[in-house]
Design an enzyme around this catalytic site. Structure first.
Site, mmCIF file in Angstrom:
data_model
loop_
_atom_site.group_PDB
_atom_site.id
_atom_site.type_symbol
_atom_site.label_atom_id
_atom_site.label_comp_id
_atom_site.label_asym_id
_atom_site.label_seq_id
_atom_site.Cartn_x
_atom_site.Cartn_y
_atom_site.Cartn_z
ATOM 1 N N GLU A 14 6.871 -103.111 -112.980
ATOM 2 C CA GLU A 14 5.420 -103.046 -112.808
ATOM 3 C C GLU A 14 4.862 -104.443 -113.043
ATOM 4 O O GLU A 14 5.150 -105.060 -114.072
ATOM 5 C CB GLU A 14 4.822 -102.057 -113.809
ATOM 6 C CG GLU A 14 3.354 -101.804 -113.551
ATOM 7 C CD GLU A 14 2.609 -101.226 -114.746
ATOM 8 O OE1 GLU A 14 1.622 -100.535 -114.537
ATOM 9 O OE2 GLU A 14 3.014 -101.486 -115.909
ATOM 10 N N HIS A 40 0.570 -92.224 -112.715
ATOM 11 C CA HIS A 40 -0.161 -91.668 -113.857
ATOM 12 C C HIS A 40 -1.341 -92.537 -114.285
ATOM 13 O O HIS A 40 -2.083 -92.158 -115.185
ATOM 14 C CB HIS A 40 0.811 -91.507 -115.029
ATOM 15 C CG HIS A 40 1.347 -92.827 -115.498
ATOM 16 N ND1 HIS A 40 2.195 -93.598 -114.723
ATOM 17 C CD2 HIS A 40 1.122 -93.541 -116.627
ATOM 18 C CE1 HIS A 40 2.465 -94.717 -115.369
ATOM 19 N NE2 HIS A 40 1.833 -94.711 -116.526
ATOM 20 N N ASP A 41 -1.494 -93.715 -113.679
ATOM 21 C CA ASP A 41 -2.611 -94.606 -114.014
ATOM 22 C C ASP A 41 -3.697 -94.619 -112.938
ATOM 23 O O ASP A 41 -4.705 -95.302 -113.097
ATOM 24 C CB ASP A 41 -2.116 -96.051 -114.169
ATOM 25 C CG ASP A 41 -1.195 -96.241 -115.351
ATOM 26 O OD1 ASP A 41 -1.332 -95.496 -116.344
ATOM 27 O OD2 ASP A 41 -0.330 -97.134 -115.281
ATOM 28 N N ASP A 92 7.726 -101.334 -117.531
ATOM 29 C CA ASP A 92 6.291 -101.397 -117.790
ATOM 30 C C ASP A 92 5.820 -102.853 -117.916
ATOM 31 O O ASP A 92 6.433 -103.640 -118.657
ATOM 32 C CB ASP A 92 6.044 -100.658 -119.113
ATOM 33 C CG ASP A 92 4.596 -100.343 -119.365
ATOM 34 O OD1 ASP A 92 4.039 -99.504 -118.641
ATOM 35 O OD2 ASP A 92 4.017 -100.939 -120.299
ATOM 36 N N ASP A 94 11.601 -94.938 -118.156
ATOM 37 C CA ASP A 94 10.561 -95.943 -118.307
ATOM 38 C C ASP A 94 10.976 -96.890 -119.425
ATOM 39 O O ASP A 94 11.376 -96.438 -120.505
ATOM 40 C CB ASP A 94 9.239 -95.250 -118.680
ATOM 41 C CG ASP A 94 8.051 -95.877 -117.994
ATOM 42 O OD1 ASP A 94 7.874 -97.102 -118.125
ATOM 43 O OD2 ASP A 94 7.288 -95.142 -117.338
HETATM 44 C C1 NOJ Z 1 1.267 -99.560 -117.745
HETATM 45 C C2 NOJ Z 1 1.454 -98.078 -117.864
HETATM 46 O O1 NOJ Z 1 1.676 -97.537 -116.594
HETATM 47 C C3 NOJ Z 1 0.229 -97.535 -118.537
HETATM 48 O O2 NOJ Z 1 0.168 -96.139 -118.514
HETATM 49 C C4 NOJ Z 1 0.190 -98.061 -119.944
HETATM 50 O O3 NOJ Z 1 -1.010 -97.673 -120.560
HETATM 51 C C5 NOJ Z 1 0.290 -99.585 -119.975
HETATM 52 N N1 NOJ Z 1 1.245 -100.121 -119.068
HETATM 53 C C6 NOJ Z 1 0.671 -100.036 -121.357
HETATM 54 O O4 NOJ Z 1 1.998 -99.667 -121.621
#
Ligand code: NOJ
Length: 572
Positions: free
Chosen positions: A265, A341-342, A204, A102
Site C-alpha cells: 500500500e 476497507h478504507d 500496510d 496483512d
Molecule cells: C492503511 C490501512 O488500510 C488503514 O485501515 C489503517 O487505518 C492505516 N493504514 C493505518 O494502519
C-alpha cells in the site's frame, strides 16, 4: 525463487479481501471470526477467487480495528485461536485458495511490549525501535504535522521528556526502520507466518517506512495550506531515501526464499515509483496499491484530506488508470481495485446505488477486471453492496470518522449536517457494515448484537438472494473471473488506451498476437452513442460479456449503450 520465474501465479489470480470483524460471526459476540471465514469458503470457491487477503487478525487493542498490533505472532482472541487459524489456512489450501496476510509494520500498537519498554527511558534497549524528538524550546510540538486521524503526529511521553511520532492514532507509534534490529524483527515475523504456509503479504503503508528527513535529521514544517497550526503531512513521511533499499533487503532476506504474492500500500505513489518497486528484476514487490484514482473525487486529494467531495469525472478516472497501465505493462504489474476497507462502496461512489445498482455494479466490475493487473474484490462488492447513511454519529465506529466529526464540528466550524454528508459519502464505515449473508436477523452475520449496525438494505442485498438470482452481481463476477481463466489476453494482453468521444463512455483495448479485447462502458444514467474507429469496426467480433442481455447487442460501427451498459468484445 525470483519474481521473473514462470510461477508468477499472482498475475492470473483474483484476490478477495476479507475484513474479518465484519465477515461472519459464529460465536454470537457480534464480531466476525476465523471459524466464520472457514464456514464461508464454499461461497468463495463458487465465486472463483484464487487468493484471500485477510485484514489484520493479530492481537490488538483495536484502536484502529487491528491495524494497531500488540503481538504479531498471536491471534486476536475475538477472532479465535491459532488452531482456528491453522484450520482455516488448511481449508483454504484444500480448495486451492491462497492466503495473503496483512503486514502492518510501519507502526505497532502502543501496547506492544516493544513500545512499553521503549517509552520507559532513553537508554532502554527498545527506545531506538521508535522515533523520538524533543519538543521545541517553547514546549510546542517539534513540527506542524497533522496525523492521518487528526491531532498532532507528536505525542508527549512523560517518562523520557520526548514526543514519539505516530502518523495514525496516538496508539500507533511509528517504528524506526533505520534501526537494523527493527528490520530483523520484521523479517523474522514475516518468516514466522510464511513458515506456517501463508502465501504473501499486503503491506500496510509500506512506503512510509523510510521517512524523507530521517537521514539528515532535519524536521521541516509541512507547507501551510489551511488555517491553524496543524497541516497535512503525508508528504513529509512517505518515500524516504532508503525505501527501495529497505524493500530490497526484505526481498533478499525473506521474499526470495518463498513463493509469495506481495502488494504494497503506497499513498502518494507515482507511476515512476510503481515501475521501480514492481520491476520484475530489480524491484521488491509484485504490485502496489496506488491512490491516484481514489483521490479524483475529493477537493484536496490525498494531501488535503478526503472529506470535501466533488463529482468524479470519468475522463480523469480513465486517464489516470491508463497512465498506470501504460507505464507498468512492460516492466511491472498493477493491482486493480475500486473498493477496500478504507474506501466507500464503489457502486455508491462511482455508479448508481438506486435503480441501476445491479447494472452499474456490473459495469464497474467489467471496466476494472478488463485491465492488466491483479483484480481485488472487497467483501460485499460482489453483491453490489452500497454505502450506509446512519443518522447518528453514535452509530459510527471508525476512529478516522469519529475524529473527523469531532474536529470538524468543534474546531473548524463545520455544521453537523455538513459533517454527516461527508461521512455518508466517504466514511470507512461504509465498507465495514457486516456482510449480509441473508435476509434473516442481523443479515445472517451474527446471532448477537453486531459491533456495527448492518446496512438496512440487507433484506434486498444479501448473498442468499444473489446466489438464487442468475442475473445477480455475484453471478456476473463469477463469469468475469471464469473468463480470466479462459482468455490469456485478459491476463497478459497489452493495454491500449482509447478515448471515446463521449465523456461518459470509457473504454480501452487489450491485445495479444492473435486477438484483441474491447471494453466499452457507459458510466452514466443516460443512453449514449459511440462511434468505433473504422479499423476496429471492420474486425470480426464476438460478444463475450455484457450487463444488458436483453439489448441483443450487434457489432457495428455505431454502438448504442444503455445507461451503465458494459460490453466486452473479442476481436479476431
Ligand atoms: C492503511 C490501512 O488500510 C488503514 O485501515 C489503517 O487505518 C492505516 N493504514 C493505518 O494502519
Amino acid at each position: 525463487m525470483t519474481q521473473s520465474a514462470p510461477a508468477a501465479w499472482w498475475k492470473n489470480s483474483v484476490v478477495y479481501q476479507i475484513y474479518p470483524r465484519s465477515f461472519c460471526d459464529t460465536n454470537g459476540d457480534g464480531i466476525g471470526d476465523l471459524v466464520g471465514i472457514t464456514s464461508k469458503l464454499d461461497y468463495l470457491q463458487m465465486l472463483g477467487v484464487d487468493v484471500v487477503w485477510l485484514s489484520p487478525i493479530y492481537a490488538s487493542p483495536n484502536d484502529d480495528n487491528g491495524y494497531d498490533i500488540s503481538d504479531y505472532r498471536a491471534i486476536m482472541p475475538e477472532f479465535g485461536t491459532m488452531a482456528d487459524f491453522e484450520a482455516m489456512l488448511a481449508a483454504m489450501h484444500a480448495r486451492g485458495i491462497k492466503l495473503m496476510m496483512d503486514l502492518v509494520v510501519n507502526h505497532t500498537s502502543d501496547e506492544h511490549p516493544w513500545f512499553q519498554q521503549a517509552r520507559q527511558s532513553r537508554d532502554n534497549p527498545y527506545h531506538d525501535y521508535y522515533l523520538w524528538r524533543e519538543p521545541k524550546a517553547d514546549g510546542s510540538a517539534p513540527t506542524n504535522w497533522e496525523a492521518a486521524f487528526n491531532g498532532s503526529v507528536w505525542q508527549c511521553n512523560e517518562a523520557t521528556g520526548e514526543s514519539y511520532l505516530h502518523m495514525f492514532s496516538k496508539k500507533q507509534p511509528d517504528l524506526n526502520w533505520e534501526n537494523p534490529v527493527v528490520r530483523a524483527e520484521v523479517f523474522a515475523l514475516m518468516r514466522f507466518w510464511l513458515d506456517k504456509g501463508v502465501d504473501g503479504f499486503r503491506m500496510d503503508v509500506i512506503n512510509m517506512i523510510s521517512k524523507p528527513w530521517q537521514l539528515d535529521g532535519s524536521l521541516p514544517d509541512a507547507p501551510v495550506v489551511r488555517d491553524g497550526f496543524l497541516q497535512p503531512a503525508f508528504a513529509m513521511t512517505c518515500n524516504g531515501p532508503r525505501l527501495n533499499e529497505f524493500l530490497a533487503e526484505m526481498r533478499k532476506e525473506v521474499l526470495d526464499h518463498y513463493n509469495t504474492l506481495t502488494v504494497g500500500e503506497a499513498p502518494l505513489a507515482t507511476v515512476q515509483q510503481g515501475r521501480d518497486i514492481t520491476n520484475a528484476q530489480t524491484g521488491a514487490l509484485n504490485m502496489l496499491f496506488q491512490f491516484e484514482h481514489m483521490d479524483l473525487d475529493s477537493v484536496g486529494g490525498h494531501v488535503n484530506g478526503k472529506w470535501a467531495r466533488k463529482p468524479l469525472d470519468w475522463r480523469d478516472m480513465s486517464a489516470t488508470m491508463a497512465r498506470w497501465q501504460t507505464a507498468l505493462q512492460d516492466t511491472g504489474w498493477n493491482s486493480l481495485y475500486l473498493c477496500n476497507h478504507d474506501q466507500p462502496r464503489s457502486v455508491s461512489r462511482c455508479g448508481d446505488d438506486g435503480d441501476l445498482r445491479v447494472r452499474s455494479a456490473k459495469a464497474l466490475a467489467t471496466w476494472l477486471h478488463g485491465m492488466q493487473g491483479t483484480p481485488y474484490i472487497y467483501q460485499g462488492e460482489e453483491l453490489g453492496m452500497t454505502n450506509v447513511a446512519f443518522e447518528r454519529i453514535e452509530d459510527y465506529r471508525d476512529i478516522e470518522t469519529l475524529n473527523f466529526y469531532r474536529v470538524a464540528t468543534t474546531e473548524r466550524g463545520v455544521s453537523h449536517a455538513a459533517a454527516m454528508a461527508s461521512i455518508h459519502a466517504v466514511s470507512r464505515d461504509n465498507a465495514r457494515t457486516p456482510m449480509p449473508w441473508s435476509a434473516a436477523t442481523n443479515a445472517g452475520f451474527s446471532a448477537g448484537q453486531p459491533w456495527i449496525r448492518v446496512n438496512p438494505n440487507f433484506t434486498q442485498i444479501n448473498a442468499e438472494a444473489a446466489l438464487a438470482d442468475p442475473d445477480s452481481v455475484f453471478h456476473y463476477y463469477r463469469q468475469l473471473i471464469a473468463l480470466r481463466k479462459q482468455l490469456p489476453v485478459l491476463v497478459h494482453g497489452r493495454f491500449e488506451a482509447w478515448s471515446p468521444s463521449d465523456p461518459k463512455v470509457v473504454g480501452y483495448l487489450r491485445h495479444s498476437d492473435e486477438v484483441s479485447l474491447l471494453v466499452l462502458c457507459n458510466m452514466s444514467g443516460q443512453l449514449r452513442h459511440q462511434m468505433l474507429p473504422e479499423h476496429l469496426a471492420q474486425r470480426p467480433a464476438q460478444f463475450l460479456l455484457g450487463n444488458v442481455p436483453e439489448s441483443g447487442v450487434v457489432w457495428q460501427q455505431h454502438l448504442s449503450l444503455q445507461p451503465f451498459e458494459a460490453q466486452l468484445w473479442l476481436l479476431s
